[in-house]
Motif scaffolding. Structure first.
Motif, PDB file in Angstrom:
ATOM      1  N   SER A 374       0.833  -1.212   0.000  1.00 59.63           N
ATOM      2  CA  SER A 374       0.000   0.000   0.000  1.00 59.63           C
ATOM      3  C   SER A 374       0.866   1.260   0.000  1.00 59.63           C
ATOM      4  CB  SER A 374      -0.929  -0.003   1.214  1.00 59.63           C
ATOM      5  OG  SER A 374      -1.709   1.174   1.260  1.00 59.63           O
ATOM      6  N   TRP A 377       2.451   1.572  -3.605  1.00 60.29           N
ATOM      7  CA  TRP A 377       1.500   1.969  -4.656  1.00 60.29           C
ATOM      8  C   TRP A 377       1.112   3.446  -4.483  1.00 60.29           C
ATOM      9  CZ3 TRP A 377       3.667  -2.032  -5.647  1.00 60.29           C
ATOM     10  CH2 TRP A 377       3.204  -3.331  -5.638  1.00 60.29           C
ATOM     11  N   LYS A 378       0.745   3.829  -3.264  1.00 59.70           N
ATOM     12  CA  LYS A 378       0.282   5.198  -3.026  1.00 59.70           C
ATOM     13  C   LYS A 378       1.404   6.216  -3.227  1.00 59.70           C
ATOM     14  CE  LYS A 378      -3.458   3.973   0.179  1.00 59.70           C
ATOM     15  NZ  LYS A 378      -3.945   4.053   1.596  1.00 59.70           N
ATOM     16  N   GLU A 381       1.983   6.881  -6.977  1.00 55.60           N
ATOM     17  CA  GLU A 381       0.897   7.673  -7.550  1.00 55.60           C
ATOM     18  C   GLU A 381       0.959   9.122  -7.086  1.00 55.60           C
ATOM     19  OE1 GLU A 381      -2.721   5.665  -6.635  1.00 55.60           O
ATOM     20  OE2 GLU A 381      -2.284   3.928  -7.914  1.00 55.60           O
TER      21      GLU A 381
END
Length: 404
Positions: A374, A377-378, A381
């Protein structure tokens, strides 16, 4: 006559090495990220990413007024395409990540050349490929190309579905909220704007993965032939992804004495105890996809005469002309320019935020252990969003897969 008998063939096969057993050079930045991840607890790794992101968010605020002033100084034609980009923040990140491409920031701001000699960036292996045609020679063919492109474009009308899709996409790109292309114009209007020596490129469509993609043919009338290249793009494909994943998993399983040298020749410490539980050893991967990637960068205004797209209008069978401002899909220069920016973005993600990433054109493959997925990925982005890069946010683009 047989090259080998069946018995000889079997004996020879037994001496061959499986591709997975052949050493493959790994990116040093990714190796350092893996070292950092495994030498620290998941909480410490996540905290590092969060604090680094917070730092650059503060830098974005501090640079806000300077960013506005810089955007005002850009060529008016390219301002709409670059309006979301935090250019000065990108410059700072390039410096902090040690990206060697000294001209990248200036070329992102001013636009990339479409014709002529493209200077080496230092990001890719050297390979000299001279131009086959000079720019002046190309301009001498302009009047012939302007006439020939009309008949070439009208052949697109033979497939009504493709012709309509290409026309609609071009008109959408010309809309005020994008301005990736400017037009439509008649040939006479283009001549009044750019003089008689403009060279067009036919835009056509191809069916690809259930949709129709517009392609700009910069080879038909020799625009691509004027480009001299000094580098060869080394793309990080499936072999790089597999090799990096295998190294990551191998480092995890050999946890008792694992360490690798860093750029400073200082070895990392032993693997953190938090990674020893079975659930922590699952390696996840996902592909982060830049949305309409080439259209996020611009070509240089001085090459506008070589950036004219000819598009057939299915409503009345006429051929209209558009001036492309964003990088055209079909130009050799666009490939080189975009991959310079993409490789720099990957180096920012790996070196500054300790992410494990490979990139193949606009696809950024991320690998991360389950407890930090998590965070990884975050972070990726948010970094791209902070810099003003658009990414595909559909779940089919963002879902992760497990590798054990």
């Amino acid at each position: 006559m047989l090259f080998r008998s069946p018995a000889e063939f079997v004996q020879h096969v037994q001496t061959l090495r499986h591709p997975f057993d052949i050493p493959m050079p790994l990116d040093e930045a990714n190796m350092q990220s893996i070292s950092f991840i495994l030498a620290n607890s998941p909480a410490k790794v996540a905290r590092h990413r969060s604090e680094t992101l917070k730092y650059y968010m503060e830098r974005a605020k501090a640079l806000h007024e300077d960013e506005r002033q810089l955007h005002r100084k850009l060529d008016p034609a390219i301002q709409p395409v670059l309006q979301s980009k935090r250019l000065l923040l990108f410059k700072e990140m390039l410096r902090d990540a040690g990206v060697v491409d000294q001209a990248l920031f200036e070329e992102v701001c001013a636009g990339f050349r479409l014709v002529g000699d493209l200077s080496p960036s230092g990001q890719f292996p050297s390979q000299w490929k001279p131009a086959a045609v000079g720019v002046e020679q190309l301009q001498q063919t302009a009047l012939w190309a302007q006439r020939a492109v009309v008949g070439s474009c009208r052949r697109v009308l033979e497939d009504a579905e493709i012709a309509n899709a290409v026309w609609q996409e071009t008109m959408e790109q010309a809309a005020p909220d994008k301005r990736w292309v400017i037009g439509p114009f008649t040939a006479e209007e283009v001549t009044r704007k750019h003089g008689p020596h403009w060279v067009p490129s036919r835009r056509f469509g191809v069916r690809q993965s259930g949709k129709i993609r517009s392609v700009d043919d910069f080879s038909q009338y020799l625009i691509n032939a004027t480009v001299s290249c000094h580098e060869k793009i080394d793309l990080e494909g499936i072999d790089h992804i597999c090799a990096t994943s295998r190294f990551f998993l191998g480092a995890m399983r050999n946890r008792s004495s694992w360490s690798i040298p860093t750029a400073d020749s200082v070895e990392s410490g032993p693997i953190a105890s938090e990674w020893c539980s079975p659930g922590a050893r699952d390696l996840l991967g996902r592909c982060l996809d830049l949305k309409q990637a080439y259209k996020q960068l611009v070509r240089h205004p001085c090459d506008a005469w070589a950036a004219i797209l000819a598009v057939a209008n299915p409503e009345d069978s006429t051929v209209c002309f558009f001036e492309t401002v964003a990088l055209p899909f079909g130009s050799i220069s666009s490939v080189l320019a975009f991959n310079r920016a993409a490789r720099a973005l990957r180096m920012i993600l790996t070196r500054l935020f300790k992410l494990v990433v490979t990139n193949f054109f606009d696809d950024f493959c991320q690998m991360e252990l389950a407890p930090l997925a998590s965070s990884a990925w975050k972070t990726a982005e948010l970094v791209l969003e902070l810099l003003g890069w658009r990414i595909s946010m559909g779940e089919e683009k963002r879902r992760s897969e497990e590798h054990t």
